[in-house]
Design a protein around this motif. Sequence first.
Motif, PDB file in Angstrom:
ATOM      1  N   CYS A  62       5.195   3.769 -14.862  1.00  0.00           N
ATOM      2  CA  CYS A  62       4.766   4.191 -13.638  1.00  0.00           C
ATOM      3  C   CYS A  62       5.652   4.939 -12.903  1.00  0.00           C
ATOM      4  O   CYS A  62       6.264   4.256 -12.078  1.00  0.00           O
ATOM      5  CB  CYS A  62       3.706   3.490 -12.922  1.00  0.00           C
ATOM      6  N   HIS A  63       6.532   5.913 -13.236  1.00  0.00           N
ATOM      7  CA  HIS A  63       7.491   6.444 -12.673  1.00  0.00           C
ATOM      8  C   HIS A  63       7.244   6.943 -11.119  1.00  0.00           C
ATOM      9  O   HIS A  63       5.896   7.540 -11.044  1.00  0.00           O
ATOM     10  CB  HIS A  63       8.009   7.626 -13.379  1.00  0.00           C
ATOM     11  N   PRO A  64       8.310   6.869 -10.196  1.00  0.00           N
ATOM     12  CA  PRO A  64       7.867   7.347  -8.776  1.00  0.00           C
ATOM     13  C   PRO A  64       7.486   8.969  -8.583  1.00  0.00           C
ATOM     14  O   PRO A  64       7.960   9.682  -9.693  1.00  0.00           O
ATOM     15  CB  PRO A  64       9.019   6.997  -7.936  1.00  0.00           C
ATOM     16  N   CYS A  65       6.786   9.353  -7.737  1.00  0.00           N
ATOM     17  CA  CYS A  65       6.576  10.897  -7.734  1.00  0.00           C
ATOM     18  C   CYS A  65       7.063  11.164  -6.226  1.00  0.00           C
ATOM     19  O   CYS A  65       7.634  10.310  -5.452  1.00  0.00           O
ATOM     20  CB  CYS A  65       5.214  11.206  -7.599  1.00  0.00           C
ATOM     21  N   SER A  66       6.963  12.467  -5.925  1.00  0.00           N
ATOM     22  CA  SER A  66       7.722  12.909  -4.559  1.00  0.00           C
ATOM     23  C   SER A  66       6.909  12.388  -3.431  1.00  0.00           C
ATOM     24  O   SER A  66       7.441  12.461  -2.328  1.00  0.00           O
ATOM     25  CB  SER A  66       7.515  14.318  -4.778  1.00  0.00           C
ATOM     26  N   GLU A  84       7.622  11.025   1.187  1.00  0.00           N
ATOM     27  CA  GLU A  84       6.676  11.060   2.266  1.00  0.00           C
ATOM     28  C   GLU A  84       6.299   9.548   2.649  1.00  0.00           C
ATOM     29  O   GLU A  84       6.249   9.183   3.962  1.00  0.00           O
ATOM     30  CB  GLU A  84       5.266  11.578   1.881  1.00  0.00           C
ATOM     31  N   GLU A  85       6.117   8.785   1.770  1.00  0.00           N
ATOM     32  CA  GLU A  85       5.551   7.345   2.372  1.00  0.00           C
ATOM     33  C   GLU A  85       6.790   6.462   2.794  1.00  0.00           C
ATOM     34  O   GLU A  85       6.592   5.811   3.601  1.00  0.00           O
ATOM     35  CB  GLU A  85       5.035   6.482   0.917  1.00  0.00           C
ATOM     36  N   GLY A 100      13.385   7.718  -0.496  1.00  0.00           N
ATOM     37  CA  GLY A 100      12.185   7.100  -1.293  1.00  0.00           C
ATOM     38  C   GLY A 100      11.887   7.122  -2.589  1.00  0.00           C
ATOM     39  O   GLY A 100      11.687   6.187  -3.453  1.00  0.00           O
ATOM     40  N   TYR A 101      12.199   8.368  -3.092  1.00  0.00           N
ATOM     41  CA  TYR A 101      11.897   8.466  -4.532  1.00  0.00           C
ATOM     42  C   TYR A 101      12.902   7.734  -5.475  1.00  0.00           C
ATOM     43  O   TYR A 101      12.565   7.159  -6.487  1.00  0.00           O
ATOM     44  CB  TYR A 101      12.081   9.926  -4.995  1.00  0.00           C
ATOM     45  N   ALA A 153       0.734  -1.106   0.018  1.00  0.00           N
ATOM     46  CA  ALA A 153       0.002   0.293  -0.119  1.00  0.00           C
ATOM     47  C   ALA A 153       0.790   1.372   0.055  1.00  0.00           C
ATOM     48  O   ALA A 153       0.464   2.429  -0.344  1.00  0.00           O
ATOM     49  CB  ALA A 153      -1.026   0.168   1.300  1.00  0.00           C
ATOM     50  N   ARG A 154       2.004   1.007   0.437  1.00  0.00           N
ATOM     51  CA  ARG A 154       2.927   2.261   0.613  1.00  0.00           C
ATOM     52  C   ARG A 154       3.389   2.899  -0.992  1.00  0.00           C
ATOM     53  O   ARG A 154       3.744   3.949  -1.034  1.00  0.00           O
ATOM     54  CB  ARG A 154       4.091   2.074   1.415  1.00  0.00           C
ATOM     55  N   LEU A 155       3.420   1.966  -1.748  1.00  0.00           N
ATOM     56  CA  LEU A 155       3.706   2.329  -3.109  1.00  0.00           C
ATOM     57  C   LEU A 155       2.600   2.906  -4.018  1.00  0.00           C
ATOM     58  O   LEU A 155       2.978   3.486  -4.841  1.00  0.00           O
ATOM     59  CB  LEU A 155       4.343   1.083  -3.688  1.00  0.00           C
ATOM     60  N   ARG A 156       1.463   3.015  -3.449  1.00  0.00           N
ATOM     61  CA  ARG A 156       0.276   3.792  -4.029  1.00  0.00           C
ATOM     62  C   ARG A 156       0.018   3.430  -5.468  1.00  0.00           C
ATOM     63  O   ARG A 156      -0.425   4.000  -6.288  1.00  0.00           O
ATOM     64  CB  ARG A 156       0.465   5.260  -4.002  1.00  0.00           C
ATOM     65  N   ARG A 157       0.154   2.014  -5.564  1.00  0.00           N
ATOM     66  CA  ARG A 157      -0.206   1.577  -6.939  1.00  0.00           C
ATOM     67  C   ARG A 157      -1.534   0.472  -6.782  1.00  0.00           C
ATOM     68  O   ARG A 157      -2.018   0.193  -5.482  1.00  0.00           O
ATOM     69  CB  ARG A 157       0.987   0.525  -7.676  1.00  0.00           C
ATOM     70  N   ASN A 158      -2.338  -0.023  -7.677  1.00  0.00           N
ATOM     71  CA  ASN A 158      -3.507  -0.733  -7.616  1.00  0.00           C
ATOM     72  C   ASN A 158      -2.982  -2.202  -7.435  1.00  0.00           C
ATOM     73  O   ASN A 158      -3.755  -2.860  -6.605  1.00  0.00           O
ATOM     74  CB  ASN A 158      -4.208  -0.652  -8.813  1.00  0.00           C
TER      75      ASN A 158
END
Length: 174
Positions: free
Chosen positions: A127-131, A135-136, A141-142, A92-97
């Motif tokens: 799906c490249h990482p974002c800023s 935070e996560e 992390g980025y 869930a920390r990666l914010r993907r589905n």
Amino acid sequence: MPFPFFGDDKSTIARLLATLPQTGRVEWIGLRPKRREPLLSVPEATAETDRRLVGDHAAIKAGGKRQITLFQHEHLATVAGFLGLPAPIDPARLRRNLAISGLNLLALKNRRVRIGNEVILEITGECHPCSRMEEELGPGGYNAMRGHGGLTARIVQGGLIRVGDAVRVAEAEA
């Protein structure tokens, strides 16, 4: 005579790119109910044709290339290792589905895949990482996520996706 996989024939590379006999597996499903809210881990989700996963805030309008996101389940340990975190990290920390195991996701780029018996996705890009990864996941992390962000896809044919469903190249079924 050159080794068959390393010959000068360009059709050899095309043949290799077209060959992907492995079958993957859906390991995890996450929905983002609202922007910047925690993801919900669910055992199944309904994919709406050309829209989104029901309950996910992204891609509410029809169309678009980023209706659903996938990442390599095996990379959870890799990213954790880069950050010195206990492995594996919570998907869930990666914010993907979708977390997919057993199949090299990058080999699916620009292809169609079937998930379970109903859903067909068209892989549209990386799906490249974002800023938000800072935070996560904390400082670094980025950069830990670079090259491990997964893929984006369009939902060509909707239906039910369940944890445990098979993931395979759709063209291989023909």
